[in-house]
Design a protein around this motif. Structure first.
Motif, PDB file in Angstrom:
ATOM      1  N   UNK A  27       0.836  -1.188   0.000  1.00  0.00           N
ATOM      2  CA  UNK A  27       0.000   0.000   0.000  1.00  0.00           C
ATOM      3  C   UNK A  27       0.879   1.248   0.000  1.00  0.00           C
ATOM      4  N   UNK A  28       0.430   2.273  -0.723  1.00  0.00           N
ATOM      5  CA  UNK A  28       1.129   3.551  -0.780  1.00  0.00           C
ATOM      6  C   UNK A  28       0.237   4.637  -0.200  1.00  0.00           C
ATOM      7  N   UNK A  29       0.700   5.270   0.893  1.00  0.00           N
ATOM      8  CA  UNK A  29       0.002   6.405   1.476  1.00  0.00           C
ATOM      9  C   UNK A  29       0.788   7.666   1.196  1.00  0.00           C
ATOM     10  N   UNK A  30       1.459   8.194   2.236  1.00  0.00           N
ATOM     11  CA  UNK A  30       2.294   9.372   2.032  1.00  0.00           C
ATOM     12  C   UNK A  30       3.566   9.063   1.257  1.00  0.00           C
ATOM     13  N   UNK A  31       4.050   7.823   1.377  1.00  0.00           N
ATOM     14  CA  UNK A  31       5.216   7.393   0.612  1.00  0.00           C
ATOM     15  C   UNK A  31       6.548   7.842   1.179  1.00  0.00           C
ATOM     16  N   UNK A  33       8.400   6.749   3.523  1.00  0.00           N
ATOM     17  CA  UNK A  33       9.342   5.673   3.823  1.00  0.00           C
ATOM     18  C   UNK A  33       9.386   4.647   2.694  1.00  0.00           C
ATOM     19  N   UNK A  34       8.219   4.238   2.208  1.00  0.00           N
ATOM     20  CA  UNK A  34       8.156   3.200   1.185  1.00  0.00           C
ATOM     21  C   UNK A  34       8.921   3.594  -0.084  1.00  0.00           C
ATOM     22  N   UNK A  35       8.741   4.805  -0.557  1.00  0.00           N
ATOM     23  CA  UNK A  35       9.402   5.224  -1.808  1.00  0.00           C
ATOM     24  C   UNK A  35      10.920   5.198  -1.644  1.00  0.00           C
ATOM     25  N   UNK A  36      11.405   5.646  -0.498  1.00  0.00           N
ATOM     26  CA  UNK A  36      12.855   5.586  -0.247  1.00  0.00           C
ATOM     27  C   UNK A  36      13.351   4.141  -0.291  1.00  0.00           C
ATOM     28  N   UNK A  37      12.598   3.241   0.331  1.00  0.00           N
ATOM     29  CA  UNK A  37      13.011   1.838   0.374  1.00  0.00           C
ATOM     30  C   UNK A  37      12.961   1.208  -1.012  1.00  0.00           C
ATOM     31  N   UNK A 110      -1.101   5.831   9.447  1.00  0.00           N
ATOM     32  CA  UNK A 110      -0.896   4.417   9.132  1.00  0.00           C
ATOM     33  C   UNK A 110       0.519   4.128   8.673  1.00  0.00           C
ATOM     34  N   UNK A 111       1.074   5.023   7.860  1.00  0.00           N
ATOM     35  CA  UNK A 111       2.442   4.838   7.394  1.00  0.00           C
ATOM     36  C   UNK A 111       3.446   4.963   8.523  1.00  0.00           C
ATOM     37  N   UNK A 112       3.183   5.872   9.457  1.00  0.00           N
ATOM     38  CA  UNK A 112       4.070   6.039  10.603  1.00  0.00           C
ATOM     39  C   UNK A 112       4.140   4.746  11.417  1.00  0.00           C
ATOM     40  N   UNK A 113       3.022   4.087  11.574  1.00  0.00           N
ATOM     41  CA  UNK A 113       2.997   2.816  12.295  1.00  0.00           C
ATOM     42  C   UNK A 113       3.867   1.755  11.630  1.00  0.00           C
ATOM     43  N   UNK A 114       3.986   1.840  10.316  1.00  0.00           N
ATOM     44  CA  UNK A 114       4.680   0.794   9.558  1.00  0.00           C
ATOM     45  C   UNK A 114       6.069   1.192   9.091  1.00  0.00           C
TER      46      UNK A 114
END
Length: 328
Positions: A27-31, A33-37, A110-114
């Protein structure tokens, strides 16, 4: 970056249906962390499910005095919310202590939690990291580990959890709401995060096909505060942080909540310290003994042993502030 498919989900039902059908989807929210990874090839999803259109952006007051926060509420919005600032100052303070204003404007609850650890060995593809490649080893244990954990560690991982917000939520006994094609599930934050043990790549109790939809925060009446110790005043992860709420009646502690950040593999609820304080006199000596009890099982290494005493001192300072002022 590995090529991936993109799906924009119009509603929660579609989002969880897509993720259930795609074993290697994210899932992509604010991105933030995910986009960096993904750029570092640490996360390599086949499909990215954009959830930014979902109706999960409300902060609702609950009948029992608590609040329900949608998973897509931005960190900056949550920190500025009147109810959060007045009833849960430790949460607002924790959010404002985390990241930069620009990142808070993008990052979601939600992204902060993950968000995943900021351990430099995790981000270094040439280093051994059991979080990134299970079974490869942990170069942090014999390497430079000043910013690493002293509580909840294992022989396979000593990385810290990076979130400020989650430390406050741990002290508040928050509940995470998650949804999948199987229905809704409520997970206490105390059970949401896993300690590394022999499987540090498994960080939460979330199933791969589950979506965080909200966080429920119970009512808090005790004065509260968040204190963060870091190398610089702006945009730095915690060396030690403390989220605390303290109620004192006639000089005796009648309610206490404590959680630590920067020292553990997950947001660390200080149960030992709480047990030592409840019913004890609200004195510096009581605070010190409780802090020592909590940190007694800590395991320091050459570069980070200082965190043990620093955590104790930060606990005492935070509780003293709440006890002296009676307010945040």
């Amino acid at each position: 970056m590995k090529p991936f498919s993109y799906v924009s989900a119009p509603d929660v039902a579609t989002a969880v249906r897509v993720i259930a059908a795609e074993p290697n989807a994210k899932f992509l929210g604010g991105g933030t962390n995910l986009v960096d990874l993904m750029r570092e090839d640490i996360e390599q999803p086949d499909t990215v499910v954009d959830i930014t259109r979902l109706p999960l952006t409300e902060i609702e007051e609950l009948p029992g005095g608590g609040v329900r926060v949608g998973a897509l509420v931005r960190n900056s919005h949550l920190a500025a919310d009147r109810v959060i600032r007045t009833r849960y100052p430790l949460l607002s303070q924790a959010l404002l202590a985390g990241a930069s204003a620009q990142l808070r404007n993008m990052a979601t609850v939600g992204g902060n939690l993950l968000q995943r650890t900021r351990c430099p060995y995790f981000y270094d593809g040439a280093a051994a990291c059991n979080k990134r490649v299970p079974g490869s080893g942990c170069d942090a244990i014999g390497g430079f580990n000043r910013n690493h954990a002293v509580l909840g560690v294992s022989d396979d991982c000593i990385a810290t959890h990076p979130s400020d917000m989650c430390v406050a939520l741990a002290a508040l006994d928050a509940i995470v709401e998650v949804e999948s094609v199987r229905g809704l599930r409520r997970v206490p934050l105390a059970d949401f995060y896993r300690l590394p043990g022999g499987t540090p790549h498994l960080e939460t109790a979330l199933e791969p096909d589950e979506l965080i939809t909200a966080v429920e925060v119970p009512e808090l009446t005790a004065p509260s505060a968040y204190r963060k110790v870091r190398d610089r005043a702006s945009y730095a992860f915690a060396l030690v942080s403390v989220a605390a709420a303290l109620e004192v009646t006639d000089g005796v502690v009648t309610d206490v909540r404590l959680a630590l950040g920067g020292v553990a593999a997950k947001p660390w609820r200080a149960r030992q310290a709480e047990a030592a304080l409840l019913g004890a006199p609200a004195t510096e000596e009581s605070f010190r003994r409780a802090a020592e009890a909590e940190l007694e099982p800590a395991v320091g290494r050459p570069d980070n042993t200082f965190k043990i005493e620093l955590a104790q001192r930060t606990i005492v300072a935070t509780l003293r502030r709440l006890s002296d002022r009676g307010t945040t």
